[in-house]
Design an enzyme around this catalytic site. Structure first.
Site, mmCIF file in Angstrom:
data_model
loop_
_atom_site.group_PDB
_atom_site.id
_atom_site.type_symbol
_atom_site.label_atom_id
_atom_site.label_comp_id
_atom_site.label_asym_id
_atom_site.label_seq_id
_atom_site.Cartn_x
_atom_site.Cartn_y
_atom_site.Cartn_z
ATOM 1 N N ARG A 1 0.823 -1.214 0.000
ATOM 2 C CA ARG A 1 0.000 0.000 0.000
ATOM 3 C C ARG A 1 0.859 1.265 0.000
ATOM 4 N NH1 ARG A 1 -4.801 -2.051 0.254
ATOM 5 N NH2 ARG A 1 -5.074 -3.938 1.469
ATOM 6 N N ILE B 1 1.839 4.915 1.040
ATOM 7 C CA ILE B 1 1.659 5.606 2.329
ATOM 8 C C ILE B 1 0.910 6.925 2.175
ATOM 9 C CG2 ILE B 1 3.635 4.499 3.437
ATOM 10 C CD1 ILE B 1 5.174 7.144 3.014
ATOM 11 N N ASN C 1 4.766 6.249 -13.690
ATOM 12 C CA ASN C 1 5.369 7.566 -13.883
ATOM 13 C C ASN C 1 6.822 7.335 -14.305
ATOM 14 O OD1 ASN C 1 3.031 8.927 -12.991
ATOM 15 N ND2 ASN C 1 3.667 8.664 -10.872
ATOM 16 N N VAL D 1 10.760 7.921 -6.727
ATOM 17 C CA VAL D 1 11.624 6.800 -6.372
ATOM 18 C C VAL D 1 12.027 6.150 -7.687
ATOM 19 C CG1 VAL D 1 11.818 4.592 -5.160
ATOM 20 C CG2 VAL D 1 10.483 6.459 -4.143
ATOM 21 N N HIS E 1 7.837 1.320 -10.712
ATOM 22 C CA HIS E 1 6.693 0.855 -9.938
ATOM 23 C C HIS E 1 5.405 1.255 -10.633
ATOM 24 C CE1 HIS E 1 7.867 4.832 -8.449
ATOM 25 N NE2 HIS E 1 6.611 5.035 -8.081
ATOM 26 N N HIS F 1 1.387 2.032 -10.103
ATOM 27 C CA HIS F 1 0.368 2.410 -9.135
ATOM 28 C C HIS F 1 -0.923 1.726 -9.565
ATOM 29 C CE1 HIS F 1 2.575 5.974 -7.450
ATOM 30 N NE2 HIS F 1 3.184 5.875 -8.618
#
Length: 120
Positions: free
Chosen positions: A33, A35, A91, A100, A104, A106
């Site tokens: 999840r 944050i 992204n 970061v 990744h 989302h």
């Protein structure tokens, strides 16, 4: 030292050095999840092997990119949002909002998300 020469935040989460609310993991991917959720469901899916962004991942390991997308679908199933719909967003680099630099996805859903990427 920057994230480019040290472990990224996500590598430290995968290693268990930083706690996370884990939703799912398998041999190649890890989902947890966000944050700072932007929707009722907001889960990040990362490959366990580090690539800077989705373009680098696609060029370097298309099979692993497919694993990330399959895990995004699995997360949607586990979160009960397959039927209502969900969004998967990558992204890529700073102008797109990547903070970061470990690729990744989302996974967002659980509520109406509104229009995205349309003119007008």
């Amino acid at each position: 030292m920057s994230e480019t020469d040290a472990d990224t935040l996500f590598e430290r989460i995968i290693a268990g050095e930083i706690p996370a609310d884990v939703v799912y993991q398998d041999d190649t991917t890890f989902a947890f999840r966000d944050i700072r959720p932007q929707a009722r469901v907001h889960v990040l899916v990362v490959p366990k092997k580090r690539y800077r962004n989705v373009a680098e991942l696609a060029a370097g390991d298309p099979r692993l990119l497919a694993d990330v997308v399959a895990t995004a679908r699995k997360v949607a199933e586990l979160e009960g949002i397959v039927e209502s719909g969900y969004r998967v967003v990558f992204n890529t680099d700073s102008d797109a909002g990547q903070t970061v630099f470990h690729v990744h996805a989302h996974v967002l859903g659980g509520e109406p998300l509104g229009l995205f990427g349309t003119a007008g």
